[in-house]
Design an enzyme around this catalytic site. Sequence first.
Site, PDB file in Angstrom:
ATOM      1  N   THR A 144      41.739  37.255  32.952  1.00  0.00           N
ATOM      2  CA  THR A 144      42.398  36.805  34.151  1.00  0.00           C
ATOM      3  C   THR A 144      42.174  35.081  34.205  1.00  0.00           C
ATOM      4  O   THR A 144      40.843  34.909  34.117  1.00  0.00           O
ATOM      5  CB  THR A 144      42.555  37.467  35.324  1.00  0.00           C
ATOM      6  OG1 THR A 144      41.305  37.725  35.978  1.00  0.00           O
ATOM      7  CG2 THR A 144      43.513  38.748  35.281  1.00  0.00           C
ATOM      8  N   PRO A 145      43.231  34.410  34.666  1.00  0.00           N
ATOM      9  CA  PRO A 145      42.883  32.934  34.735  1.00  0.00           C
ATOM     10  C   PRO A 145      42.252  32.660  36.308  1.00  0.00           C
ATOM     11  O   PRO A 145      42.267  33.548  37.092  1.00  0.00           O
ATOM     12  CB  PRO A 145      44.166  32.162  34.735  1.00  0.00           C
ATOM     13  CG  PRO A 145      44.814  33.133  35.228  1.00  0.00           C
ATOM     14  CD  PRO A 145      44.489  34.543  34.641  1.00  0.00           C
ATOM     15  N   PHE A 146      41.841  31.229  36.562  1.00  0.00           N
ATOM     16  CA  PHE A 146      41.153  30.991  37.963  1.00  0.00           C
ATOM     17  C   PHE A 146      42.481  30.741  38.959  1.00  0.00           C
ATOM     18  O   PHE A 146      42.052  30.873  40.225  1.00  0.00           O
ATOM     19  CB  PHE A 146      40.504  29.728  37.876  1.00  0.00           C
ATOM     20  CG  PHE A 146      41.269  28.737  37.629  1.00  0.00           C
ATOM     21  CD1 PHE A 146      41.838  27.942  38.730  1.00  0.00           C
ATOM     22  CD2 PHE A 146      41.132  27.798  36.407  1.00  0.00           C
ATOM     23  CE1 PHE A 146      42.470  26.892  38.400  1.00  0.00           C
ATOM     24  CE2 PHE A 146      42.198  26.915  36.148  1.00  0.00           C
ATOM     25  CZ  PHE A 146      42.774  26.279  37.213  1.00  0.00           C
ATOM     26  N   HIS A 187      45.040  32.319  40.585  1.00  0.00           N
ATOM     27  CA  HIS A 187      45.457  33.118  41.701  1.00  0.00           C
ATOM     28  C   HIS A 187      44.418  34.090  41.520  1.00  0.00           C
ATOM     29  O   HIS A 187      44.497  35.132  40.962  1.00  0.00           O
ATOM     30  CB  HIS A 187      46.691  33.708  41.679  1.00  0.00           C
ATOM     31  CG  HIS A 187      47.883  32.718  41.966  1.00  0.00           C
ATOM     32  ND1 HIS A 187      48.161  32.385  43.245  1.00  0.00           N
ATOM     33  CD2 HIS A 187      48.786  32.375  41.215  1.00  0.00           C
ATOM     34  CE1 HIS A 187      49.135  31.521  43.282  1.00  0.00           C
ATOM     35  NE2 HIS A 187      49.825  31.608  42.174  1.00  0.00           N
ATOM     36  N   LYS A 227      37.825  41.381  32.933  1.00  0.00           N
ATOM     37  CA  LYS A 227      37.018  40.192  33.185  1.00  0.00           C
ATOM     38  C   LYS A 227      37.886  38.810  33.638  1.00  0.00           C
ATOM     39  O   LYS A 227      38.579  38.342  32.988  1.00  0.00           O
ATOM     40  CB  LYS A 227      36.480  39.837  31.516  1.00  0.00           C
ATOM     41  CG  LYS A 227      35.491  38.829  31.270  1.00  0.00           C
ATOM     42  CD  LYS A 227      35.319  37.805  30.371  1.00  0.00           C
ATOM     43  CE  LYS A 227      36.577  36.527  30.370  1.00  0.00           C
ATOM     44  NZ  LYS A 227      36.502  35.698  31.802  1.00  0.00           N
ATOM     45  N   PRO A 228      37.396  38.736  34.788  1.00  0.00           N
ATOM     46  CA  PRO A 228      38.100  37.496  35.607  1.00  0.00           C
ATOM     47  C   PRO A 228      37.528  36.456  35.175  1.00  0.00           C
ATOM     48  O   PRO A 228      36.488  36.223  34.497  1.00  0.00           O
ATOM     49  CB  PRO A 228      37.905  37.810  36.943  1.00  0.00           C
ATOM     50  CG  PRO A 228      36.511  38.640  36.915  1.00  0.00           C
ATOM     51  CD  PRO A 228      36.256  39.452  35.556  1.00  0.00           C
ATOM     52  N   GLU A 258      35.644  33.313  35.310  1.00  0.00           N
ATOM     53  CA  GLU A 258      34.031  32.766  35.807  1.00  0.00           C
ATOM     54  C   GLU A 258      34.236  31.885  36.944  1.00  0.00           C
ATOM     55  O   GLU A 258      33.173  31.694  37.841  1.00  0.00           O
ATOM     56  CB  GLU A 258      33.342  32.422  34.578  1.00  0.00           C
ATOM     57  CG  GLU A 258      32.699  33.295  33.575  1.00  0.00           C
ATOM     58  CD  GLU A 258      33.957  33.842  32.783  1.00  0.00           C
ATOM     59  OE1 GLU A 258      34.890  32.928  32.209  1.00  0.00           O
ATOM     60  OE2 GLU A 258      34.022  35.145  32.251  1.00  0.00           O
ATOM     61  N   GLU A 315      50.539  36.176  28.663  1.00  0.00           N
ATOM     62  CA  GLU A 315      51.151  35.166  29.677  1.00  0.00           C
ATOM     63  C   GLU A 315      50.382  33.768  29.811  1.00  0.00           C
ATOM     64  O   GLU A 315      49.165  33.752  30.204  1.00  0.00           O
ATOM     65  CB  GLU A 315      51.226  35.743  31.061  1.00  0.00           C
ATOM     66  CG  GLU A 315      52.119  37.254  31.282  1.00  0.00           C
ATOM     67  CD  GLU A 315      53.250  37.168  30.729  1.00  0.00           C
ATOM     68  OE1 GLU A 315      53.992  35.931  30.995  1.00  0.00           O
ATOM     69  OE2 GLU A 315      53.860  38.195  30.630  1.00  0.00           O
ATOM     70  N   ARG A 327      60.241  34.899  42.502  1.00  0.00           N
ATOM     71  CA  ARG A 327      60.303  36.212  41.762  1.00  0.00           C
ATOM     72  C   ARG A 327      60.015  37.248  42.943  1.00  0.00           C
ATOM     73  O   ARG A 327      59.136  36.921  43.988  1.00  0.00           O
ATOM     74  CB  ARG A 327      59.566  36.620  40.544  1.00  0.00           C
ATOM     75  CG  ARG A 327      58.024  36.043  40.650  1.00  0.00           C
ATOM     76  CD  ARG A 327      57.346  36.803  39.642  1.00  0.00           C
ATOM     77  NE  ARG A 327      56.048  36.336  39.609  1.00  0.00           N
ATOM     78  CZ  ARG A 327      55.118  36.707  39.097  1.00  0.00           C
ATOM     79  NH1 ARG A 327      55.090  37.964  38.325  1.00  0.00           N
ATOM     80  NH2 ARG A 327      53.741  36.472  39.045  1.00  0.00           N
TER      81      ARG A 327
END
Length: 484
Positions: free
Chosen positions: A159-161, A163, A185-186, A188, A258, A447
């Site tokens: 995942t990205p930073f 949200h 793995k979120p 860092e 995404e 959404r």
Amino acid sequence: MSAVFAPAKSHSVIHESLRIAGEKVARDRVIEVRHPYSGELVATVPKAMLEDVKRALRIARDYRSKLTRHDRYRILMKAGEIVAARRDEIARLITLESGLCLKDTQYEVGRASDVMLFAANQALVDDGQVFSCDLTAHGKSRKVYTLKEPLLGAITAITPFNHPLNQVIHKIAPAVATNNRVVLKPSEKTPLAAYLIADILYEAGLPPEMLSVVTGDPAEIADELLTSPDVDLVTFTGGVTIGKYIAAKAVYKRQILELGGNDPIIVMEDADLEEAATLAVSGSYKNSGQRCTAIKRMLVQESVADRFVELLVQKTRALKYGDPFDPAMDMGTVIDEPAAIHFEKVVNEAIAQGAKLLVGNVRCGALYSPTVLDHVRPEMTVVREETFGPVSPVIRFKTLDEAIQIVNGTAYGLSSSLCTNRLDIITRVVQELHVGSVNVREVPGYRLEMTPFGGIKDSGLGYKEGVLEAMKSFCNSKTYSLPW
Ligand code: NAD
């Protein structure tokens, strides 16, 4: 703007551990997490070793969940209730690691609760189908039934930073609802909310084998997460460069990608300009402009452009930005100073090429002011590439044909917004834009957490997220037939 680099609050430094199937594992090598507004050290998270990742994936692959639909419903509902009850505390944690203002992070926590509510309820719905086989002349008196099963192997979620909680829960909740096992793995840059939500899910009764969280140096651990034979599916949200790296690396894994966006708002001459400018401002600056579906280009029909820009400038000036912990702020910092320096650079480049700066382009550390640029041309870097920050570049156009061509003229195809009341225009735009969604008189990001969401072209492979679609893609479909 308030003063920067004064210690924002006195927080004791958090020292996180990995969660390997619920077990807390500390490591000597760590990554520092700093509050983007003050620069102060707020936490350290471990750099996982390759062996940690392998162990987490092996446990996930081997575990077979026995949770009933009702069990999964109860766990997700309980976790959602805990998150709702701890909303302010969780919002503050996200603000601490991301620099997003409290208004944004409180909103994010609310969204995360919605995700769990929808996933919990969807866990109760049997999505099997039944097909009678006596439908044609060569049919038989049989029936074919479908059955959705969790994957045999593990799910890797990256995942990205932008949200820190919502991106994570959009991957974990559908996985829990379908009895899958995830190694997350979120980013860092913002790993703290991910560790917290794992603990909340364990507290709500999730078998720990169903979720591990690892942080580390992607150069050391990412390939294992992408190529391990224990992994069946990779679900990734983040930028195009890494998305395409994953596409090439995770061979013969199911891939949900995404990626970035370059979403437009198109303002036609019949639009309610007050409404359009309000949408433009919230779509451009919410979450410090760091949403994949943030408005990154404003296409305005020439005849109304002067009035629209006037309103846009007025509303931009009214926005309060500064200390993310000040509840009065509408906007905090962007993720870090290099990101803010990049926005300054692309805006300065556009000005040098003839764009007109009307507000902003003021930077102090990671604080970058809401910025309006007029007379931008489609070939300028600030709109050709994704500017993942609070910049509002206005492009003036004459005809709808021209607007459609400009929108479709970048590599991205995520979402879009259209301001008009004319059905003929709406029809054309819905049909002709190369994007995943069109929102009429709403921001591109609008959404439900449940509705299908995702892009095409460089924004994604066309497989959607949102609770329902994620649950579908996290399952194998088995059919069986019976002789009656
Ligand atoms: P990023 O691509 O830099 O990083 C995303 C994740 O990938 C991080 O966890 C990072 O550690 C990890 N990573 C780094 N190297 C890797 C490798 N070699 N293999 C696998 N993973 C690796 O993105 P970011 O800067 O965190 O987030 C911003 C981007 O995310 C923007 O482009 C934005 O548009 C996009 N985004 C897309 C959506 C969407 O739903 N389409 C939503 C939010 C953000």
